[in-house]
Write a protein that holds these residues in place. Structure first.
Motif, mmCIF file in Angstrom:
data_model
loop_
_atom_site.group_PDB
_atom_site.id
_atom_site.type_symbol
_atom_site.label_atom_id
_atom_site.label_comp_id
_atom_site.label_asym_id
_atom_site.label_seq_id
_atom_site.Cartn_x
_atom_site.Cartn_y
_atom_site.Cartn_z
ATOM 1 N N TYR A 180 4.447 1.257 -9.888
ATOM 2 C CA TYR A 180 3.639 0.409 -9.043
ATOM 3 C C TYR A 180 4.808 -0.209 -8.124
ATOM 4 O O TYR A 180 5.431 -1.240 -8.762
ATOM 5 C CB TYR A 180 2.750 -0.589 -9.365
ATOM 6 C CG TYR A 180 1.859 -1.040 -8.520
ATOM 7 C CD1 TYR A 180 0.339 -0.610 -8.256
ATOM 8 C CD2 TYR A 180 2.234 -2.056 -7.551
ATOM 9 C CE1 TYR A 180 -0.513 -1.020 -7.359
ATOM 10 C CE2 TYR A 180 1.309 -2.609 -6.599
ATOM 11 C CZ TYR A 180 -0.077 -2.330 -6.339
ATOM 12 O OH TYR A 180 -0.727 -2.972 -5.459
ATOM 13 N N THR A 188 4.243 4.625 -6.105
ATOM 14 C CA THR A 188 3.251 4.396 -5.086
ATOM 15 C C THR A 188 3.616 3.158 -4.450
ATOM 16 O O THR A 188 4.313 2.319 -5.261
ATOM 17 C CB THR A 188 1.714 4.228 -5.395
ATOM 18 O OG1 THR A 188 1.418 3.256 -6.357
ATOM 19 C CG2 THR A 188 1.201 5.697 -5.888
ATOM 20 N N THR A 201 -7.740 9.138 -6.971
ATOM 21 C CA THR A 201 -6.568 9.013 -8.022
ATOM 22 C C THR A 201 -6.353 10.483 -8.676
ATOM 23 O O THR A 201 -5.365 10.869 -8.730
ATOM 24 C CB THR A 201 -6.642 7.962 -8.918
ATOM 25 O OG1 THR A 201 -6.836 6.576 -8.011
ATOM 26 C CG2 THR A 201 -5.579 7.785 -9.609
ATOM 27 N N GLN A 257 -5.714 -6.630 -7.872
ATOM 28 C CA GLN A 257 -5.588 -5.420 -7.278
ATOM 29 C C GLN A 257 -4.552 -4.422 -8.063
ATOM 30 O O GLN A 257 -4.702 -3.160 -8.051
ATOM 31 C CB GLN A 257 -5.161 -5.560 -5.898
ATOM 32 C CG GLN A 257 -6.274 -6.311 -5.091
ATOM 33 C CD GLN A 257 -7.680 -5.269 -4.561
ATOM 34 O OE1 GLN A 257 -8.488 -5.123 -5.567
ATOM 35 N NE2 GLN A 257 -7.252 -4.556 -3.623
ATOM 36 N N PHE A 302 2.085 0.340 -2.517
ATOM 37 C CA PHE A 302 0.911 -0.368 -1.915
ATOM 38 C C PHE A 302 1.287 -1.599 -1.147
ATOM 39 O O PHE A 302 1.712 -2.824 -2.085
ATOM 40 C CB PHE A 302 -0.043 -0.528 -3.091
ATOM 41 C CG PHE A 302 -0.490 0.819 -3.607
ATOM 42 C CD1 PHE A 302 -0.672 1.822 -2.971
ATOM 43 C CD2 PHE A 302 -1.101 1.135 -4.915
ATOM 44 C CE1 PHE A 302 -0.972 3.049 -3.215
ATOM 45 C CE2 PHE A 302 -1.664 1.976 -5.349
ATOM 46 C CZ PHE A 302 -1.862 3.225 -4.442
ATOM 47 N N PHE A 325 -3.617 3.019 -0.797
ATOM 48 C CA PHE A 325 -5.089 2.872 -0.873
ATOM 49 C C PHE A 325 -5.471 1.937 0.265
ATOM 50 O O PHE A 325 -4.845 0.841 0.697
ATOM 51 C CB PHE A 325 -5.593 2.312 -2.097
ATOM 52 C CG PHE A 325 -5.355 3.108 -3.275
ATOM 53 C CD1 PHE A 325 -5.790 4.413 -3.421
ATOM 54 C CD2 PHE A 325 -5.501 2.643 -4.884
ATOM 55 C CE1 PHE A 325 -5.677 5.389 -4.235
ATOM 56 C CE2 PHE A 325 -5.235 3.635 -5.704
ATOM 57 C CZ PHE A 325 -5.580 5.014 -5.691
ATOM 58 N N ALA A 363 -4.837 -0.611 -9.748
ATOM 59 C CA ALA A 363 -4.486 0.787 -9.478
ATOM 60 C C ALA A 363 -3.585 1.181 -10.666
ATOM 61 O O ALA A 363 -3.737 2.422 -10.897
ATOM 62 C CB ALA A 363 -3.253 0.569 -8.251
ATOM 63 N N TYR A 419 -11.840 5.045 -5.286
ATOM 64 C CA TYR A 419 -10.774 5.115 -5.964
ATOM 65 C C TYR A 419 -10.370 6.087 -7.090
ATOM 66 O O TYR A 419 -9.279 6.724 -7.332
ATOM 67 C CB TYR A 419 -10.288 3.814 -6.206
ATOM 68 C CG TYR A 419 -10.178 2.728 -5.001
ATOM 69 C CD1 TYR A 419 -9.134 2.420 -4.243
ATOM 70 C CD2 TYR A 419 -11.349 1.551 -4.916
ATOM 71 C CE1 TYR A 419 -9.217 1.491 -3.421
ATOM 72 C CE2 TYR A 419 -11.405 0.827 -3.922
ATOM 73 C CZ TYR A 419 -10.497 0.744 -3.166
ATOM 74 O OH TYR A 419 -10.055 -0.130 -1.999
#
Length: 464
Positions: free
Chosen positions: A78, A303, A280, A55, A305, A264, A59, A276
């Motif tokens: 991230y 981001t 984005t 995952q 997540f 997301f 991203a 997605y």
């Protein structure tokens, strides 16, 4: 005879990349679930660790490709927000992917220390410290900064928070400001209780941050409770936020980063309709367009997540203990667990997850309600995202039927309280971890057994 396998194949584009059936038994990410059940029994919570990494990489790839396509000049970072799941195996798997951390509690800082002591992070790792902070949280943030965690960044949630850092932080410090977003129209109030009002941001910078050479405003942060969705509400809040970033950037040259809070979504049905790539690229396009209009460079993007990182890695597996026909048409399957205690979002938010039978795919299907073991009338599950009803195979008398709720990896233990005391003293299920070795072979181990009566008695003050 209408078989369960026919129903699923006719309703969905099945099999999928994560769900397959072999010999009328369900496979989840290549895991033969019946083998796990035969080894460990039910009820159980299963976490497939490689899904967490895949995952994250998904991203990262989406933002990398989007930035290249749009010639976006900023960088992408991230962060995993720990509140989705604090378990060590989640953090350690996520940190294999060169990511950073977002926190929301003082006790998160002790997790940060543990990860540092294990060599899982270093003093350059970003620790984005969000939330309304008690003194203990602010104290531990200050300690980390003073010990050389150069990217431990308090995100100011109200106007007076920085006063504590002025008194206790000795090193040059990066700070951020959380902006109070407007809530979704269905809310009972207009503006989030968290963050600083839009009209107060520049005054906060010019009066309390700019005059003190110890502090540097590097980030503006906002959070959308709905997550990233293609709605007019989302795009209007994002645009408003980026316009404010541009306004602050013009008076604060060192500001160069935004944190887009609210991540997301994950699949709540077997098939996903979420695009997605489109979302984005549209986020990047919106930020770049507004910054160009305002005459400022596009910012670096963080981001955070949580659900997206860990949600799809897990499943809750139950056996059907018995069936009960309560009137002419309402047939109940009773599980060896509870929705209120094991999957509280099903009870509190009417959350739905992919639900599939694990075995007996060749049997006739029937419409049923699923009941949990507590004495509460709300402890049930009777509809799915694609349908206002649930269909499962007939449950044979001699061979138990097993069912799985999938993508349950985020928040459920945090909300129900892992261990502890549950409604009707229903124990926490055992937790099984699944990984792959260097040859791709599955390996499983028990992270925790089913909660014992002794642990409950100690919490309740009874002699054991």
């Amino acid at each position: 005879m209408d078989k369960y396998t026919d129903l699923i194949h006719q309703t969905f584009d099945f099999p999928t990349t994560e769900f397959q059936v072999e010999n009328n038994e369900l496979m989840f990410n290549g895991i033969p679930l019946m083998d796990i059940i035969k080894q460990y029994g039910t009820p159980l919570k299963l976490t497939y660790l490689p899904k967490i990494s895949s995952q994250i990489q998904k991203a990262k790839r989406l933002f990398k490709e989007g930035m290249e396509k749009l010639d976006y000049k900023g960088t992408y970072t991230y962060c995993y927000c720990t509140k989705a799941s604090h378990f060590s195996f989640v953090l350690e798997e996520a940190l294999k992917n060169d990511i950073h951390i977002e926190t929301s509690s003082g006790y998160d800082m002790q997790i940060v220390r543990s990860l540092y002591n294990k060599g899982k992070i270093n003093k350059n790792t970003y620790i984005v410290c969000n939330g309304f902070k008690r003194e203990r949280y602010r104290h531990w943030i200050s300690e980390l900064i003073n010990e050389g965690f150069v990217n431990c960044m308090p995100i100011l949630d109200h106007l007076g928070e920085i006063d504590y850092y002025k008194e206790h932080v000795k090193e040059k410090t990066k700070v951020g400001i959380r902006l109070a977003s407007d809530e979704e129209p269905k809310f009972e109030f207009y503006t989030s209780r968290l963050g600083v009002r839009y009209n107060d941001v520049i005054d906060l910078y010019e009066q309390q941050i700019k005059p003190d050479p110890k502090f540097e405003l590097k980030m503006l942060h906002y959070f959308i409770n709905t997550g990233i969705k293609d709605t007019s509400y989302y795009w209007s809040e994002l645009s408003r936020f980026v316009h404010k970033y541009a306004e602050v950037k013009k008076v604060c040259p060192e500001l160069d980063t935004i944190d887009i809070g609210g991540g997301f979504p994950i699949k709540t049905s077997i098939q996903s309709e979420y695009d997605y790539q489109y979302m984005t690229e549209e986020i990047l396009r919106t930020i770049k367009r507004i910054c160009t209009e305002e005459g400022v460079p596009e910012p670096n993007i963080f981001t955070e997540f949580g659900i997206f990182t860990v949600g799809e890695s897990a499943a809750n597996i139950y056996s059907i203990l018995d069936e009960k026909l309560q009137n002419d048409k309402e047939l109940w399957y009773m599980i060896d667990g509870s929705f209120i205690t094991n999957l509280p979002d099903a009870w509190a938010l009417n959350q739905r997850w992919p639900l599939l039978a694990v075995n007996h795919w060749d049997k006739e299907y029937r419409k049923i309600q699923i009941g949990g073991m507590t004495c509460d009338s709300q402890d049930y599950y009777n509809s799915e995202m694609h349908s206002f009803q649930v269909f499962l195979p007939k449950s044979p008398k001699k061979e138990p039927l097993y069912i799985g709720f999938f993508h349950t990896g985020a928040y459920q233990e945090q909300l129900s309280g892992y261990g502890g005391i549950k409604h009707c003293l229903i124990p926490s299920p055992q937790h099984i971890l699944v990984d792959r070795d260097e040859n791709g072979e599955l390996k499983t181990w028990q992270f925790a057994p089913e909660q014992s009566s002794e642990s409950m008695m100690r919490i309740l003050g009874y002699e054991v």
